[in-house]
Scaffold this motif. Structure first.
Motif, PDB file in Angstrom:
ATOM      1  N   ALA A  17      36.413 -22.827 -14.927  1.00 10.89           N
ATOM      2  CA  ALA A  17      37.435 -22.050 -14.435  1.00 10.89           C
ATOM      3  C   ALA A  17      37.832 -21.238 -15.536  1.00 10.89           C
ATOM      4  CB  ALA A  17      38.455 -22.870 -13.937  1.00 10.89           C
ATOM      5  N   THR A  18      37.955 -19.791 -15.166  1.00  3.41           N
ATOM      6  CA  THR A  18      38.841 -19.015 -15.853  1.00  3.41           C
ATOM      7  C   THR A  18      39.749 -18.197 -14.852  1.00  3.41           C
ATOM      8  OG1 THR A  18      37.173 -17.082 -14.963  1.00  3.41           O
ATOM      9  CG2 THR A  18      36.549 -18.326 -16.956  1.00  3.41           C
ATOM     10  N   ALA A  19      40.628 -17.235 -15.536  1.00  2.00           N
ATOM     11  CA  ALA A  19      41.762 -16.583 -14.883  1.00  2.00           C
ATOM     12  C   ALA A  19      41.334 -15.202 -14.886  1.00  2.00           C
ATOM     13  CB  ALA A  19      42.937 -16.717 -15.613  1.00  2.00           C
ATOM     14  N   ASP A  20      41.413 -14.527 -13.563  1.00  2.00           N
ATOM     15  CA  ASP A  20      41.210 -13.146 -13.324  1.00  2.00           C
ATOM     16  C   ASP A  20      42.458 -12.513 -13.100  1.00  2.00           C
ATOM     17  OD1 ASP A  20      40.215 -10.578 -12.945  1.00  2.00           O
ATOM     18  OD2 ASP A  20      39.082 -11.049 -11.237  1.00  2.00           O
ATOM     19  N   ASP A  21      43.546 -11.993 -14.093  1.00  2.00           N
ATOM     20  CA  ASP A  21      44.703 -11.673 -13.721  1.00  2.00           C
ATOM     21  C   ASP A  21      45.448 -12.954 -13.544  1.00  2.00           C
ATOM     22  OD1 ASP A  21      44.689  -9.010 -14.501  1.00  2.00           O
ATOM     23  OD2 ASP A  21      43.894  -8.522 -12.703  1.00  2.00           O
ATOM     24  N   ASP A  22      46.052 -13.091 -12.190  1.00  2.00           N
ATOM     25  CA  ASP A  22      46.784 -14.184 -11.783  1.00  2.00           C
ATOM     26  C   ASP A  22      45.857 -15.022 -10.524  1.00  2.00           C
ATOM     27  OD1 ASP A  22      46.825 -12.638  -9.321  1.00  2.00           O
ATOM     28  OD2 ASP A  22      48.859 -12.995  -8.966  1.00  2.00           O
ATOM     29  N   GLN A  23      44.505 -14.841 -10.583  1.00  2.00           N
ATOM     30  CA  GLN A  23      43.638 -15.429  -9.702  1.00  2.00           C
ATOM     31  C   GLN A  23      42.630 -16.318 -10.439  1.00  2.00           C
ATOM     32  OE1 GLN A  23      43.599 -15.428  -6.219  1.00  2.00           O
ATOM     33  NE2 GLN A  23      42.072 -16.984  -6.352  1.00  2.00           N
ATOM     34  N   PRO A  24      42.660 -17.608 -10.133  1.00  2.00           N
ATOM     35  CA  PRO A  24      41.665 -18.480 -10.606  1.00  2.00           C
ATOM     36  C   PRO A  24      40.147 -17.987 -10.226  1.00  2.00           C
ATOM     37  CG  PRO A  24      43.118 -19.831  -9.275  1.00  2.00           C
ATOM     38  CD  PRO A  24      43.603 -18.339  -9.084  1.00  2.00           C
ATOM     39  N   ARG A  25      39.222 -18.304 -11.138  1.00  6.83           N
ATOM     40  CA  ARG A  25      37.710 -17.920 -10.610  1.00  6.83           C
ATOM     41  C   ARG A  25      36.966 -19.078 -11.157  1.00  6.83           C
ATOM     42  NH1 ARG A  25      38.202 -14.342  -6.966  1.00  6.83           N
ATOM     43  NH2 ARG A  25      39.433 -12.431  -7.715  1.00  6.83           N
ATOM     44  N   VAL A  26      36.115 -19.917 -10.342  1.00  6.27           N
ATOM     45  CA  VAL A  26      35.350 -20.984 -10.975  1.00  6.27           C
ATOM     46  C   VAL A  26      33.844 -20.718 -10.456  1.00  6.27           C
ATOM     47  CG1 VAL A  26      34.987 -23.394 -10.212  1.00  6.27           C
ATOM     48  CG2 VAL A  26      37.438 -22.517  -9.904  1.00  6.27           C
ATOM     49  N   ARG A  27      33.105 -21.024 -11.294  1.00  4.89           N
ATOM     50  CA  ARG A  27      31.559 -20.791 -11.051  1.00  4.89           C
ATOM     51  C   ARG A  27      30.930 -21.881 -11.762  1.00  4.89           C
ATOM     52  NH1 ARG A  27      34.781 -18.136 -14.198  1.00  4.89           N
ATOM     53  NH2 ARG A  27      34.518 -16.193 -13.498  1.00  4.89           N
ATOM     54  N   PRO A  28      29.743 -22.187 -11.441  1.00  9.46           N
ATOM     55  CA  PRO A  28      29.020 -23.094 -11.921  1.00  9.46           C
ATOM     56  C   PRO A  28      28.174 -23.007 -13.241  1.00  9.46           C
ATOM     57  CG  PRO A  28      27.591 -22.338 -10.138  1.00  9.46           C
ATOM     58  CD  PRO A  28      29.059 -21.633 -10.109  1.00  9.46           C
ATOM     59  N   PHE A  29      28.330 -23.777 -14.385  1.00 11.15           N
ATOM     60  CA  PHE A  29      27.599 -23.650 -15.659  1.00 11.15           C
ATOM     61  C   PHE A  29      26.574 -24.907 -15.799  1.00 11.15           C
ATOM     62  CE2 PHE A  29      30.202 -20.247 -16.422  1.00 11.15           C
ATOM     63  CZ  PHE A  29      29.970 -19.871 -17.697  1.00 11.15           C
ATOM     64  N   GLY A  30      25.661 -24.818 -16.691  1.00  9.93           N
ATOM     65  CA  GLY A  30      24.964 -26.105 -16.716  1.00  9.93           C
ATOM     66  C   GLY A  30      24.436 -26.148 -18.395  1.00  9.93           C
ATOM     67  N   ALA A  31      24.689 -25.273 -18.990  1.00  7.72           N
ATOM     68  CA  ALA A  31      24.381 -25.358 -20.350  1.00  7.72           C
ATOM     69  C   ALA A  31      25.476 -25.422 -21.386  1.00  7.72           C
ATOM     70  CB  ALA A  31      23.758 -23.682 -20.926  1.00  7.72           C
ATOM     71  N   ILE A  39      32.237 -28.027 -29.097  1.00  3.13           N
ATOM     72  CA  ILE A  39      31.428 -28.038 -27.873  1.00  3.13           C
ATOM     73  C   ILE A  39      31.211 -26.484 -27.522  1.00  3.13           C
ATOM     74  CG2 ILE A  39      31.708 -28.548 -25.467  1.00  3.13           C
ATOM     75  CD1 ILE A  39      33.591 -30.697 -26.172  1.00  3.13           C
ATOM     76  N   TYR A  40      29.942 -25.910 -27.333  1.00  2.00           N
ATOM     77  CA  TYR A  40      29.460 -24.900 -26.771  1.00  2.00           C
ATOM     78  C   TYR A  40      29.066 -24.589 -25.399  1.00  2.00           C
ATOM     79  CZ  TYR A  40      29.542 -22.991 -31.609  1.00  2.00           C
ATOM     80  OH  TYR A  40      29.671 -22.506 -33.012  1.00  2.00           O
ATOM     81  N   ILE A  41      29.611 -23.503 -24.957  1.00  2.00           N
ATOM     82  CA  ILE A  41      28.948 -23.277 -23.558  1.00  2.00           C
ATOM     83  C   ILE A  41      28.436 -21.640 -23.675  1.00  2.00           C
ATOM     84  CG2 ILE A  41      30.403 -24.485 -22.078  1.00  2.00           C
ATOM     85  CD1 ILE A  41      31.964 -21.879 -21.722  1.00  2.00           C
ATOM     86  N   ALA A  42      27.345 -21.332 -22.701  1.00  2.00           N
ATOM     87  CA  ALA A  42      26.856 -19.966 -22.824  1.00  2.00           C
ATOM     88  C   ALA A  42      26.978 -19.105 -21.629  1.00  2.00           C
ATOM     89  CB  ALA A  42      25.412 -20.081 -23.050  1.00  2.00           C
ATOM     90  N   THR A  43      26.877 -17.819 -21.709  1.00  2.00           N
ATOM     91  CA  THR A  43      26.749 -17.104 -20.583  1.00  2.00           C
ATOM     92  C   THR A  43      26.349 -15.548 -21.052  1.00  2.00           C
ATOM     93  OG1 THR A  43      28.224 -15.981 -18.709  1.00  2.00           O
ATOM     94  CG2 THR A  43      29.124 -15.922 -21.054  1.00  2.00           C
ATOM     95  N   ASN A  44      26.355 -14.681 -20.270  1.00  2.00           N
ATOM     96  CA  ASN A  44      25.858 -13.504 -20.335  1.00  2.00           C
ATOM     97  C   ASN A  44      27.032 -12.489 -20.429  1.00  2.00           C
ATOM     98  OD1 ASN A  44      25.292 -10.711 -19.337  1.00  2.00           O
ATOM     99  ND2 ASN A  44      23.469 -11.469 -18.625  1.00  2.00           N
ATOM    100  N   ASN A  45      27.249 -11.628 -21.327  1.00  2.89           N
ATOM    101  CA  ASN A  45      28.364 -10.744 -21.796  1.00  2.89           C
ATOM    102  C   ASN A  45      28.603  -9.544 -20.734  1.00  2.89           C
ATOM    103  OD1 ASN A  45      26.389  -8.747 -22.438  1.00  2.89           O
ATOM    104  ND2 ASN A  45      26.812  -9.196 -24.748  1.00  2.89           N
ATOM    105  N   THR A  46      27.756  -9.496 -19.636  1.00  5.53           N
ATOM    106  CA  THR A  46      28.113  -8.434 -18.659  1.00  5.53           C
ATOM    107  C   THR A  46      28.579  -9.123 -17.412  1.00  5.53           C
ATOM    108  OG1 THR A  46      25.853  -8.815 -17.634  1.00  5.53           O
ATOM    109  CG2 THR A  46      26.000  -7.075 -19.311  1.00  5.53           C
ATOM    110  N   LYS A  47      28.876 -10.305 -17.387  1.00  2.08           N
ATOM    111  CA  LYS A  47      29.409 -11.215 -16.372  1.00  2.08           C
ATOM    112  C   LYS A  47      30.659 -11.125 -16.244  1.00  2.08           C
ATOM    113  CE  LYS A  47      25.549 -14.443 -15.342  1.00  2.08           C
ATOM    114  NZ  LYS A  47      24.844 -15.797 -15.348  1.00  2.08           N
ATOM    115  N   ASP A  48      31.594 -11.319 -15.379  1.00  2.04           N
ATOM    116  CA  ASP A  48      32.921 -11.303 -14.994  1.00  2.04           C
ATOM    117  C   ASP A  48      33.503 -12.450 -16.067  1.00  2.04           C
ATOM    118  OD1 ASP A  48      33.080  -8.903 -13.714  1.00  2.04           O
ATOM    119  OD2 ASP A  48      33.303  -9.998 -11.779  1.00  2.04           O
ATOM    120  N   CYS A  49      32.853 -13.511 -15.905  1.00  2.00           N
ATOM    121  CA  CYS A  49      33.299 -14.711 -16.572  1.00  2.00           C
ATOM    122  C   CYS A  49      33.416 -14.501 -18.066  1.00  2.00           C
ATOM    123  CB  CYS A  49      32.662 -16.074 -16.356  1.00  2.00           C
ATOM    124  SG  CYS A  49      31.032 -16.068 -16.894  1.00  2.00           S
ATOM    125  N   PHE A  50      32.826 -13.765 -18.557  1.00  6.40           N
ATOM    126  CA  PHE A  50      32.750 -13.473 -20.184  1.00  6.40           C
ATOM    127  C   PHE A  50      34.092 -12.625 -20.228  1.00  6.40           C
ATOM    128  CE2 PHE A  50      31.713 -10.870 -23.889  1.00  6.40           C
ATOM    129  CZ  PHE A  50      31.544 -11.929 -24.859  1.00  6.40           C
TER     130      PHE A  50
END
Length: 130
Positions: A17-31, A39-50
């Motif tokens: 879960a991250t915050a997008d202004d005042d709206q929570p955003r949740v997405r699945p991760f696996g890495a 503890i490290y996680i990974a993503t793509n720098n073009t994604k909204d979550c990043f």
């Protein structure tokens, strides 16, 4: 910390879960990987979550397996080192189909601080500071 990594690896898919202004955003991760005792996680720098983690570094992870679940809350920071990216790719080989250490897209983030709480229907919660 090993207990946190082991649990997240065991469940396979966890939810970030991250915050997008005042709206929570949740997405699945696996890495996930433990590197340099963090503890490290990974993503793509073009994604909204990043982008959201860049704006507000507070995140929360939740995952469940049977009658047990975890809530990991804390702050994250980017580690741009090739060594950290390599560690993530080695621990999560499926990522190699999407990313490389030098592709300009692949990002790894680590928890700078946080709290992991393990829950179970069988007993009391257990909290670990990370």
């Amino acid at each position: 910390m090993n207990k946190v990594i082991e649990f997240l690896q065991k469940v396979g898919t966890f939810y970030l879960a991250t915050a997008d202004d005042d709206q929570p955003r949740v997405r699945p991760f696996g890495a996930v990987v433990e590197y340099n005792n963090k503890i490290y996680i990974a993503t793509n720098n073009t994604k909204d979550c990043f982008k959201q983690m860049q704006q507000n570094s507070k995140v929360e992870i939740s995952a469940t397996k049977g009658a047990e679940w975890i809530r990991l809350s804390g702050t994250v920071a980017v580690d741009s080192s090739e060594a950290a990216k390599t560690a993530m790719l080695e621990a999560n080989p499926a990522l190699k189909n999407m990313y490389s250490v030098t592709d300009g897209l692949f990002e790894v983030l680590y928890f700078t601080k946080g709290t992991a709480t393990f829950y179970s229907f069988k007993g009391q919660p257990e909290t670990i500071e990370i």
